[in-house]
Design a protein around this motif. Sequence first.
Motif, PDB file in Angstrom:
ATOM      1  N   PHE A  84       0.838  -1.205   0.000  1.00  0.00           N
ATOM      2  CA  PHE A  84       0.000   0.000   0.000  1.00  0.00           C
ATOM      3  C   PHE A  84       0.873   1.256   0.000  1.00  0.00           C
ATOM      4  O   PHE A  84       1.846   1.334   0.747  1.00  0.00           O
ATOM      5  N   SER A  85       0.495   2.220  -0.815  1.00  0.00           N
ATOM      6  CA  SER A  85       1.257   3.462  -0.826  1.00  0.00           C
ATOM      7  C   SER A  85       0.329   4.667  -0.884  1.00  0.00           C
ATOM      8  O   SER A  85      -0.549   4.755  -1.742  1.00  0.00           O
ATOM      9  N   ASP A  86       0.518   5.602   0.063  1.00  0.00           N
ATOM     10  CA  ASP A  86      -0.297   6.818   0.156  1.00  0.00           C
ATOM     11  C   ASP A  86       0.449   7.952  -0.548  1.00  0.00           C
ATOM     12  O   ASP A  86       1.551   8.324  -0.144  1.00  0.00           O
ATOM     13  N   ALA A  87      -0.146   8.512  -1.607  1.00  0.00           N
ATOM     14  CA  ALA A  87       0.554   9.524  -2.421  1.00  0.00           C
ATOM     15  C   ALA A  87       0.427  10.941  -1.874  1.00  0.00           C
ATOM     16  O   ALA A  87       0.958  11.882  -2.474  1.00  0.00           O
ATOM     17  N   GLN A  88      -0.287  11.091  -0.777  1.00  0.00           N
ATOM     18  CA  GLN A  88      -0.483  12.422  -0.183  1.00  0.00           C
ATOM     19  C   GLN A  88      -0.926  13.443  -1.222  1.00  0.00           C
ATOM     20  O   GLN A  88      -0.397  14.558  -1.304  1.00  0.00           O
ATOM     21  N   GLN A  89      -1.860  13.047  -2.039  1.00  0.00           N
ATOM     22  CA  GLN A  89      -2.502  13.902  -3.045  1.00  0.00           C
ATOM     23  C   GLN A  89      -1.559  14.391  -4.141  1.00  0.00           C
ATOM     24  O   GLN A  89      -1.877  15.369  -4.818  1.00  0.00           O
ATOM     25  N   LYS A  90      -0.417  13.734  -4.303  1.00  0.00           N
ATOM     26  CA  LYS A  90       0.541  14.219  -5.328  1.00  0.00           C
ATOM     27  C   LYS A  90       0.721  13.173  -6.419  1.00  0.00           C
ATOM     28  O   LYS A  90       1.138  12.042  -6.152  1.00  0.00           O
ATOM     29  N   GLN A  91       0.477  13.579  -7.656  1.00  0.00           N
ATOM     30  CA  GLN A  91       0.638  12.649  -8.775  1.00  0.00           C
ATOM     31  C   GLN A  91       2.096  12.196  -8.916  1.00  0.00           C
ATOM     32  O   GLN A  91       2.360  11.036  -9.247  1.00  0.00           O
ATOM     33  N   SER A  92       3.030  13.114  -8.637  1.00  0.00           N
ATOM     34  CA  SER A  92       4.455  12.745  -8.771  1.00  0.00           C
ATOM     35  C   SER A  92       4.790  11.574  -7.841  1.00  0.00           C
ATOM     36  O   SER A  92       5.555  10.680  -8.202  1.00  0.00           O
ATOM     37  N   ASN A  93       4.195  11.558  -6.651  1.00  0.00           N
ATOM     38  CA  ASN A  93       4.425  10.422  -5.735  1.00  0.00           C
ATOM     39  C   ASN A  93       3.868   9.139  -6.332  1.00  0.00           C
ATOM     40  O   ASN A  93       4.457   8.066  -6.204  1.00  0.00           O
ATOM     41  N   GLN A  94       2.711   9.259  -6.986  1.00  0.00           N
ATOM     42  CA  GLN A  94       2.100   8.054  -7.565  1.00  0.00           C
ATOM     43  C   GLN A  94       2.970   7.491  -8.687  1.00  0.00           C
ATOM     44  O   GLN A  94       3.130   6.279  -8.815  1.00  0.00           O
ATOM     45  N   ILE A  95       3.554   8.388  -9.472  1.00  0.00           N
ATOM     46  CA  ILE A  95       4.404   7.929 -10.586  1.00  0.00           C
ATOM     47  C   ILE A  95       5.638   7.196 -10.039  1.00  0.00           C
ATOM     48  O   ILE A  95       5.998   6.114 -10.505  1.00  0.00           O
TER      49      ILE A  95
END
Length: 355
Positions: A84-95
């Motif tokens: 599980f990974s929480d991106a903290q509302q940032k697309q760059s984190n998701q990438i």
Amino acid sequence: MEYISIMKRIKLNNTIVLILSVCIVLYLTACGEAKVPDTQVLEETEDLVVVGFSQVGAESDWRNANTQSMKDTFTRENGYELIFSDAQQKQSNQITTIRTFIQREVDYIVLAPVTEDGWDTVLSEAKEADIPVIVVDRQVNVSDDSLFDCWVGSNFRLEGEKVGEWLHRYFVQNEIDEAGVNIVNIKGTLGASSQIGRSGGLSISARKYNWNLLAEAEGEYTQARAREVMTNLLNKYDNINVVYCENDNEAFGVIEAIESAGLKIGPDIADGQIMIVSFDGVSEQAIELAKEGKISCIAECNPLHGPRVRKIIESLEKGVRPEKFEYVDESIYSSIDSIREIQVDEKAYPITILK
Ligand code: AHR
């Protein structure tokens, strides 16, 4: 793609089993006696399906319920390992996270995207690595549909139109002149499908029924931001009579702002009250506020996608292609019992009356 992914996993598991077997044999030989392998060793040989889930963040009650649904579903007992990974509302984190999932050779990538645009490159990388991608909740806007296997979530525009139709019915029933309706829209995260759909639904209704869409501000789906922007709007306009909040957490912030300004909240806009409508209907707090009449109408947005994603994975495991787009059926909640049903595009939607 599925076949390759299954074979990859089988190959990996076989390798693990082989390495562990060699270690056990060496160990037993060294001790000169037969020993039962400990549970750790047994666990590592389990054939778990590895799912990497990139979540938007934890901005709302809806989001937390969605995370919980995934965690409750993708358990070891059910045969899964969830990363599980929480991106903290940032697309760059998701990438970045998706690239990590690719490196770790997960079996499936589940993506709840922050916004619709900007996914082509990283999803091409997942495709090249033969890792199936399941998109949940918001959608992705990609140049090539084969970059993801399927999507499951809500029809956000329909949700918006349902609220619009409910408002219209209310105004007609209560003989409110719709030209005097002054709405502000507290938008969700800009560029997210839920924001685009719900804002689109409101625009359709405002145009159709001649409402005055006074102002729009970004509430980011959070209570704190919505309180701040609503406070600013109340300072600027003295004629707001309807607030369209794009989720319940925004409605909580809006309620705080209106009450701090000493104004009244409720559906009786002819008597100076400010009416609030919203989306989700997930938390007890939202349902209680709807029962009290502080939120007049809530279009349900269902967050329980864990079992739906599991079904998709099960069918991919069997080599069966799931539906490309799966829309979830959703209700509408209100404690105003004079409206029992609304229609959108000639289809009737019953209202769940809260008591
Ligand atoms: O995309 C779904 C929306 O995102 C939910 O309505 C909201 O609460 C969440 O943060």
